[in-house]
Design a protein around this motif. Structure first.
Motif, mmCIF file in Angstrom:
data_model
loop_
_atom_site.group_PDB
_atom_site.id
_atom_site.type_symbol
_atom_site.label_atom_id
_atom_site.label_comp_id
_atom_site.label_asym_id
_atom_site.label_seq_id
_atom_site.Cartn_x
_atom_site.Cartn_y
_atom_site.Cartn_z
ATOM 1 N N VAL A 8 0.856 -1.202 0.000
ATOM 2 C CA VAL A 8 0.000 0.000 0.000
ATOM 3 C C VAL A 8 0.883 1.240 0.000
ATOM 4 C CG1 VAL A 8 -2.162 -0.716 1.087
ATOM 5 C CG2 VAL A 8 -0.188 -0.227 2.528
ATOM 6 N N ASP A 9 0.389 2.280 -0.625
ATOM 7 C CA ASP A 9 1.073 3.563 -0.582
ATOM 8 C C ASP A 9 0.940 4.101 0.844
ATOM 9 O OD1 ASP A 9 1.444 6.176 -2.863
ATOM 10 O OD2 ASP A 9 1.482 6.442 -0.696
ATOM 11 N N ALA A 10 2.086 4.413 1.472
ATOM 12 C CA ALA A 10 2.062 4.822 2.881
ATOM 13 C C ALA A 10 1.287 6.126 3.074
ATOM 14 C CB ALA A 10 3.485 4.969 3.406
ATOM 15 N N GLU A 11 1.375 7.015 2.107
ATOM 16 C CA GLU A 11 0.713 8.321 2.268
ATOM 17 C C GLU A 11 -0.736 8.283 1.816
ATOM 18 O OE1 GLU A 11 1.945 10.791 3.893
ATOM 19 O OE2 GLU A 11 3.748 9.563 4.189
ATOM 20 N N ASN A 12 -0.987 7.479 0.767
ATOM 21 C CA ASN A 12 -2.298 7.472 0.120
ATOM 22 C C ASN A 12 -2.781 6.058 -0.136
ATOM 23 O OD1 ASN A 12 -4.108 9.422 -0.726
ATOM 24 N ND2 ASN A 12 -2.428 10.478 -1.825
ATOM 25 N N PRO A 13 -3.098 5.314 0.925
ATOM 26 C CA PRO A 13 -3.436 3.897 0.716
ATOM 27 C C PRO A 13 -4.692 3.729 -0.139
ATOM 28 C CG PRO A 13 -3.904 4.603 2.980
ATOM 29 C CD PRO A 13 -3.174 5.725 2.326
ATOM 30 N N ALA A 14 -4.638 2.782 -1.078
ATOM 31 C CA ALA A 14 -5.761 2.547 -1.986
ATOM 32 C C ALA A 14 -6.974 2.048 -1.203
ATOM 33 C CB ALA A 14 -5.363 1.523 -3.046
ATOM 34 N N LEU A 30 -7.040 -11.473 11.744
ATOM 35 C CA LEU A 30 -5.903 -10.597 12.048
ATOM 36 C C LEU A 30 -5.233 -9.993 10.817
ATOM 37 C CD1 LEU A 30 -4.057 -12.834 14.707
ATOM 38 C CD2 LEU A 30 -5.967 -11.235 15.048
ATOM 39 N N VAL A 31 -4.913 -8.713 10.903
ATOM 40 C CA VAL A 31 -4.171 -8.016 9.855
ATOM 41 C C VAL A 31 -3.011 -7.244 10.487
ATOM 42 C CG1 VAL A 31 -4.251 -6.227 8.067
ATOM 43 C CG2 VAL A 31 -6.255 -7.666 8.468
ATOM 44 N N ALA A 32 -1.807 -7.405 9.949
ATOM 45 C CA ALA A 32 -0.673 -6.583 10.404
ATOM 46 C C ALA A 32 -0.613 -5.328 9.546
ATOM 47 C CB ALA A 32 0.626 -7.371 10.299
ATOM 48 N N PHE A 33 -0.300 -4.210 10.187
ATOM 49 C CA PHE A 33 -0.302 -2.917 9.469
ATOM 50 C C PHE A 33 0.788 -2.003 10.031
ATOM 51 C CE2 PHE A 33 -2.208 -0.465 12.941
ATOM 52 C CZ PHE A 33 -2.785 -1.466 13.709
ATOM 53 N N PRO A 34 1.259 -1.065 9.191
ATOM 54 C CA PRO A 34 2.300 -0.160 9.681
ATOM 55 C C PRO A 34 1.727 0.934 10.571
ATOM 56 C CG PRO A 34 1.720 0.390 7.420
ATOM 57 C CD PRO A 34 0.927 -0.839 7.772
ATOM 58 N N ALA A 115 -6.322 -7.692 29.880
ATOM 59 C CA ALA A 115 -5.791 -8.762 30.729
ATOM 60 C C ALA A 115 -6.422 -8.682 32.114
ATOM 61 C CB ALA A 115 -4.260 -8.682 30.804
ATOM 62 N N GLY A 116 -7.689 -8.281 32.135
ATOM 63 C CA GLY A 116 -8.431 -8.266 33.395
ATOM 64 C C GLY A 116 -8.159 -7.044 34.264
ATOM 65 N N LEU A 117 -7.326 -6.124 33.800
ATOM 66 C CA LEU A 117 -7.050 -4.922 34.590
ATOM 67 C C LEU A 117 -8.259 -3.982 34.545
ATOM 68 C CD1 LEU A 117 -3.401 -4.061 33.378
ATOM 69 C CD2 LEU A 117 -4.071 -5.209 35.504
ATOM 70 N N ALA A 118 -8.307 -3.036 35.497
ATOM 71 C CA ALA A 118 -9.392 -2.056 35.510
ATOM 72 C C ALA A 118 -9.085 -0.877 34.588
ATOM 73 C CB ALA A 118 -9.612 -1.558 36.934
ATOM 74 N N THR A 119 -7.898 -0.907 33.976
ATOM 75 C CA THR A 119 -7.497 0.193 33.097
ATOM 76 C C THR A 119 -7.398 -0.289 31.658
ATOM 77 O OG1 THR A 119 -5.192 -0.364 33.532
ATOM 78 C CG2 THR A 119 -6.169 1.389 34.889
ATOM 79 N N VAL A 120 -7.347 0.701 30.744
ATOM 80 C CA VAL A 120 -7.186 0.351 29.334
ATOM 81 C C VAL A 120 -6.175 1.324 28.715
ATOM 82 C CG1 VAL A 120 -9.187 1.746 28.609
ATOM 83 C CG2 VAL A 120 -8.415 -0.135 27.177
ATOM 84 N N ALA A 121 -5.361 0.819 27.777
ATOM 85 C CA ALA A 121 -4.340 1.635 27.114
ATOM 86 C C ALA A 121 -4.822 1.995 25.715
ATOM 87 C CB ALA A 121 -3.030 0.845 27.035
ATOM 88 N N VAL A 122 -4.751 3.287 25.364
ATOM 89 C CA VAL A 122 -5.289 3.749 24.083
ATOM 90 C C VAL A 122 -4.299 4.700 23.419
ATOM 91 C CG1 VAL A 122 -7.249 4.862 22.923
ATOM 92 C CG2 VAL A 122 -7.604 3.711 25.118
ATOM 93 N N ARG A 123 -4.179 4.571 22.084
ATOM 94 C CA ARG A 123 -3.402 5.584 21.360
ATOM 95 C C ARG A 123 -3.962 5.818 19.966
ATOM 96 N NH1 ARG A 123 1.266 5.519 17.998
ATOM 97 N NH2 ARG A 123 1.756 3.519 17.030
ATOM 98 N N MET A 124 -3.660 7.014 19.433
ATOM 99 C CA MET A 124 -4.032 7.326 18.056
ATOM 100 C C MET A 124 -2.743 7.389 17.244
ATOM 101 S SD MET A 124 -5.834 10.603 16.288
ATOM 102 C CE MET A 124 -7.059 10.809 17.548
ATOM 103 N N PRO A 125 -2.528 6.386 16.371
ATOM 104 C CA PRO A 125 -1.270 6.341 15.630
ATOM 105 C C PRO A 125 -1.219 7.427 14.551
ATOM 106 C CG PRO A 125 -2.726 4.569 14.932
ATOM 107 C CD PRO A 125 -3.406 5.252 16.067
ATOM 108 N N GLN A 126 0.022 7.791 14.191
ATOM 109 C CA GLN A 126 0.203 8.820 13.170
ATOM 110 C C GLN A 126 0.704 8.177 11.892
ATOM 111 O OE1 GLN A 126 3.344 11.679 13.934
ATOM 112 N NE2 GLN A 126 2.057 13.303 13.152
ATOM 113 N N HIS A 127 -0.131 7.373 11.277
ATOM 114 C CA HIS A 127 0.258 6.752 10.014
ATOM 115 C C HIS A 127 -1.003 6.651 9.172
ATOM 116 C CE1 HIS A 127 1.833 4.046 7.022
ATOM 117 N NE2 HIS A 127 3.018 4.066 7.599
ATOM 118 N N PRO A 128 -0.969 7.193 7.954
ATOM 119 C CA PRO A 128 -2.170 7.202 7.120
ATOM 120 C C PRO A 128 -2.787 5.807 6.937
ATOM 121 C CG PRO A 128 -0.484 8.601 6.150
ATOM 122 C CD PRO A 128 0.159 7.891 7.309
ATOM 123 N N VAL A 129 -1.947 4.767 6.836
ATOM 124 C CA VAL A 129 -2.485 3.415 6.627
ATOM 125 C C VAL A 129 -3.221 2.945 7.886
ATOM 126 C CG1 VAL A 129 -1.891 0.996 6.197
ATOM 127 C CG2 VAL A 129 -0.734 2.815 4.915
#
Ligand code: TXA
Ligand code: MG
Length: 350
Positions: A8-14, A30-34, A115-129
């Motif tokens: 896929v084009d990293a900047e402009n994925p089809a 499952l899908v692996a992605f950059p 994993a049963g914890l009372a917390t959750v980890a969240v992030r917004m990635p900076q990659h168009p794909v």
């Protein structure tokens, strides 16, 4: 299982490729992605069965929770119970980007993710794909690094292929990732924000915005258990034994030359991952694999290639990898955290 490999084009994925990948996610596979840090192994973060497949494919211990990846800040509000003002300003400054926030879970995400914890980890990635995939799938995507558990994180699609071909449905190849080390994990559930894993956003950057930040004592004190479950495992380790050599420019160079000679005499193959400055002093030397990582003043470049070079040493079949230490400042903190873990904390003082 046959694993599809889609360029896929990293900047402009089809759109059609993103559509196919998103369908795999919504159908529970499952899908692996950059991402901008390393490649992630994605599953629908709201689907317990799909998330379980991540643990199987990676050989990951079930007590190690996953990061949820979102494409807009609004999505955070469903996943967590409260969004403190500090989180809002962190999001404004660092999202999208390599910063993961740990907050109290709303209970929407299954226990397989946290994993049963009372917390959750969240992030917004900076990659168009990554962003396009999350948007199209319409769900938060749970994604650890797309490597076999314990091995260095993948920074190219080839690394993912080497580790997970036959175990996952597809890999989106968007070229090499930018940061090269994982996101910073920041716990916001205590009085003072705490870094659970140093990463792409530095301590200095966080301290400048927040005033007070501390680092999990478990990161540096071998007797204290780290707060991020993932940080207690051996990690980022190639097959070869990694040895960190620490010293002044002269002593370091002398020690590396001596060690290299000793290992050769023992019939061991050596890999050398050294900075430009050290190579300049060392001069020509015979080793099974050698790489100039660039100047030690350009940590970003070293961070970007380090995992790939650890893997390259394994491909070259080396027994011992000799490499250097860095000041634990800026990105150096994350780099040293990974190198120390890869080396099982084996440091030789020159
Ligand atoms: O850059 C990254 O963060 C990459 C890309 C793919 O986004 N992902 C990544 O995920 O590095 P993973 O699973 O390899 O590492 C996640 C780390 C682990 O150390 C895990 O224990 C910690 O985050 N973690 C996840 N949820 C947590 C929670 N609720 N509390 C504390 N630590 C948590
Ligand atoms: Mg990982």
């Amino acid at each position: 299982m046959k694993t599809a490999l889609w360029r896929v084009d990293a900047e402009n994925p089809a759109a059609d490729i993103i559509g196919s990948a998103a369908r795999i996610i919504t159908e529970g596979d499952l899908v692996a992605f950059p991402t901008e840090t390393v490649y992630g192994l994605g599953a629908n973060g709201l689907d317990a069965n799909a998330v379980q497949k991540i643990f199987l494919a990676k050989g990951r211990p079930a007590d190690n929770p996953l990061i949820l990846h979102i494409a807009s800040s609004a999505e955070l509000f469903q996943l967590v119970r409260t969004v403190p003002p500090q989180a809002l300003s962190l999001m404004k400054h660092f999202w999208p980007g390599p910063l993961t926030l740990v907050l109290p879970s709303s209970g929407l995400v299954p226990a397989e993710v946290t994993a049963g914890l009372a917390t959750v980890a969240v992030r917004m990635p900076q990659h168009p794909v990554a962003l396009a995939l999350i948007k199209k799938a319409g769900v938060p995507i749970a994604a650890p690094s797309a490597n076999r558990s314990g091995y260095p994180s993948p920074t190219t699609a080839q690394h993912v292929w080497d580790d997970l071909a036959g175990r996952i449905s597809a890999i989106l190849d968007g070229g090499p990732t930018g940061v090269g080390l994982e996101s910073t994990v920041l716990d916001l559930t205590g009085e003072i924000p705490m870094i659970l894993r140093p990463g792409g956003v530095t301590y200095e950057e966080l301290a400048q915005l927040l005033g007070e930040v501390k680092a999990d004592p478990g990161l540096t004190d071998a007797l204290t258990k780290p707060k991020a479950p993932g940080m207690k495992y051996t990690h980022y380790s190639p097959q070869a034994q990694v040895i960190l050599v620490k010293g002044t420019a002269e002593s370091l160079t002398r020690q590396i030359a001596e060690l290299c000679k000793d290992y050769h005499q023992q019939g061991l193959k050596v890999g050398l991952l050294l900075t430009k400055e050290t190579w300049r002093m060392l001069g020509p030397i015979s080793a099974a694999y050698q790489k100039n990582l660039g100047s030690r003043r350009q940590l970003q470049e070293i961070a970007r290639v380090i995992y790939s070079e650890l893997r390259a040493c394994d491909i070259a079949g080396v027994d011992i990898i000799l490499t250097e230490t860095y000041q634990e400042k800026g990105l150096g903190a994350a780099l040293m955290n990974r190198l120390l873990k890869a080396a099982g904390h084996k440091v030789i003082r020159a």
